[in-house]
Design a protein around this motif. Structure first.
Motif, PDB file in Angstrom:
ATOM      1  N   VAL A 210       2.090  10.325   2.991  1.00 41.07           N
ATOM      2  CA  VAL A 210       2.578  10.869   1.506  1.00 41.07           C
ATOM      3  C   VAL A 210       3.035  12.159   2.012  1.00 41.07           C
ATOM      4  CG1 VAL A 210       2.383  11.485  -0.604  1.00 41.07           C
ATOM      5  CG2 VAL A 210       1.738   9.207  -0.279  1.00 41.07           C
TER       6      VAL A 210
ATOM      7  N   TYR B 272       2.115   7.070  -7.419  1.00 40.04           N
ATOM      8  CA  TYR B 272       1.124   7.447  -7.723  1.00 40.04           C
ATOM      9  C   TYR B 272       2.236   8.510  -7.550  1.00 40.04           C
ATOM     10  CZ  TYR B 272      -2.980   9.904  -8.337  1.00 40.04           C
ATOM     11  OH  TYR B 272      -4.041   9.971  -8.794  1.00 40.04           O
ATOM     12  N   HIS B 273       2.069   9.221  -6.604  1.00 41.52           N
ATOM     13  CA  HIS B 273       2.928  10.886  -5.912  1.00 41.52           C
ATOM     14  C   HIS B 273       4.565  10.526  -6.823  1.00 41.52           C
ATOM     15  CE1 HIS B 273      -0.554  11.867  -4.034  1.00 41.52           C
ATOM     16  NE2 HIS B 273      -0.860  10.838  -3.334  1.00 41.52           N
TER      17      HIS B 273
ATOM     18  N   VAL C  93       0.919  -1.091  -0.076  1.00 45.57           N
ATOM     19  CA  VAL C  93      -0.468   0.128   0.248  1.00 45.57           C
ATOM     20  C   VAL C  93       0.634   1.079   0.185  1.00 45.57           C
ATOM     21  CG1 VAL C  93      -1.500   0.946   1.205  1.00 45.57           C
ATOM     22  CG2 VAL C  93      -1.958  -1.213   0.594  1.00 45.57           C
ATOM     23  N   LEU C  94       1.664   1.482   0.696  1.00 46.22           N
ATOM     24  CA  LEU C  94       2.613   2.300   0.476  1.00 46.22           C
ATOM     25  C   LEU C  94       3.509   2.623  -0.313  1.00 46.22           C
ATOM     26  CD1 LEU C  94       4.342   2.135   4.352  1.00 46.22           C
ATOM     27  CD2 LEU C  94       2.771   4.024   3.612  1.00 46.22           C
TER      28      LEU C  94
ATOM     29  N   ILE D 237       2.624   1.523  -3.392  1.00 42.22           N
ATOM     30  CA  ILE D 237       1.439   1.469  -4.503  1.00 42.22           C
ATOM     31  C   ILE D 237       1.245   4.266  -4.002  1.00 42.22           C
ATOM     32  CG2 ILE D 237      -0.655   1.535  -5.634  1.00 42.22           C
ATOM     33  CD1 ILE D 237       0.153  -1.082  -4.712  1.00 42.22           C
ATOM     34  N   ALA D 238       0.733   3.766  -3.055  1.00 44.12           N
ATOM     35  CA  ALA D 238       0.929   5.651  -3.122  1.00 44.12           C
ATOM     36  C   ALA D 238       1.801   5.848  -3.155  1.00 44.12           C
ATOM     37  CB  ALA D 238       0.355   5.825  -1.572  1.00 44.12           C
TER      38      ALA D 238
ATOM     39  N   ASN E 148      -3.177   7.233   7.645  1.00 44.83           N
ATOM     40  CA  ASN E 148      -4.154   7.365   6.789  1.00 44.83           C
ATOM     41  C   ASN E 148      -2.692   8.068   5.771  1.00 44.83           C
ATOM     42  OD1 ASN E 148      -4.453  10.044   5.130  1.00 44.83           O
ATOM     43  ND2 ASN E 148      -6.445   9.916   5.748  1.00 44.83           N
ATOM     44  N   ILE E 149      -2.884   6.988   4.092  1.00 44.90           N
ATOM     45  CA  ILE E 149      -2.042   6.837   3.365  1.00 44.90           C
ATOM     46  C   ILE E 149      -1.255   8.742   3.332  1.00 44.90           C
ATOM     47  CG2 ILE E 149      -3.264   6.757   1.546  1.00 44.90           C
ATOM     48  CD1 ILE E 149       0.339   5.142   2.436  1.00 44.90           C
ATOM     49  N   ASP E 150      -2.853   9.285   3.207  1.00 40.07           N
ATOM     50  CA  ASP E 150      -2.243  10.986   2.042  1.00 40.07           C
ATOM     51  C   ASP E 150      -1.861  11.488   3.164  1.00 40.07           C
ATOM     52  OD1 ASP E 150      -4.034   9.856   0.078  1.00 40.07           O
ATOM     53  OD2 ASP E 150      -5.681  11.230   0.864  1.00 40.07           O
TER      54      ASP E 150
END
Length: 133
Positions: free
Chosen positions: A114, A28-29, A21-22, A24-25, A109-111
């Protein structure tokens, strides 16, 4: 587009679903991401690639993420260190922030993760020293 596009983040997390998950996020950024599940893997990757930031779990199967953070910081003094852990006791947080740059507790929270990595890079790495890819 951010000034930190292409910055390399070493994610050290022994739980594959969390590491995925980390990764991928962060990708993505527009971060470059390397993942390791152990202290040994993390040290090998960091030696080879010299990441801009490390996101470290504190409890790893072959050692302590705080000790890993200290070792990584000795090898690369400008490395941004962010701890990501289930340990939320104030003494744990204060101890890790004594030499690390940030501390995030699980669940997270993944956001926010990031955003915190971006903020730490902004403080620790001027944009002009990051690779332009």
């Amino acid at each position: 587009m951010s000034a930190y596009d292409g910055a390399t983040v070493l994610v050290v997390e022994d739980e594959p679903s969390i590491a995925d998950v980390l990764a991928i996020a962060l990708r993505y950024h527009r971060f470059e991401v390397m993942t390791a599940g152990t202290v040994r893997q993390a040290l090998t990757l960091a030696e080879r690639t010299r990441p801009d930031a490390a996101l470290l779990d504190v409890m790893l199967p072959d050692g302590d993420g705080r000790a890993l953070g200290r070792e990584l910081r000795e090898r690369q003094p400008d490395l941004a260190l962010v701890f990501l852990t289930a340990r939320d006791a104030p003494a744990e947080i204060v101890g890790a922030l004594g030499f690390g740059d940030d501390y995030i507790t699980k669940p997270f929270n993944i956001d926010e993760v990031v955003a915190r990595i971006t903020a730490v890079l902004r403080r620790t790495r001027p944009a002009d020293v990051l690779p332009q890819r």
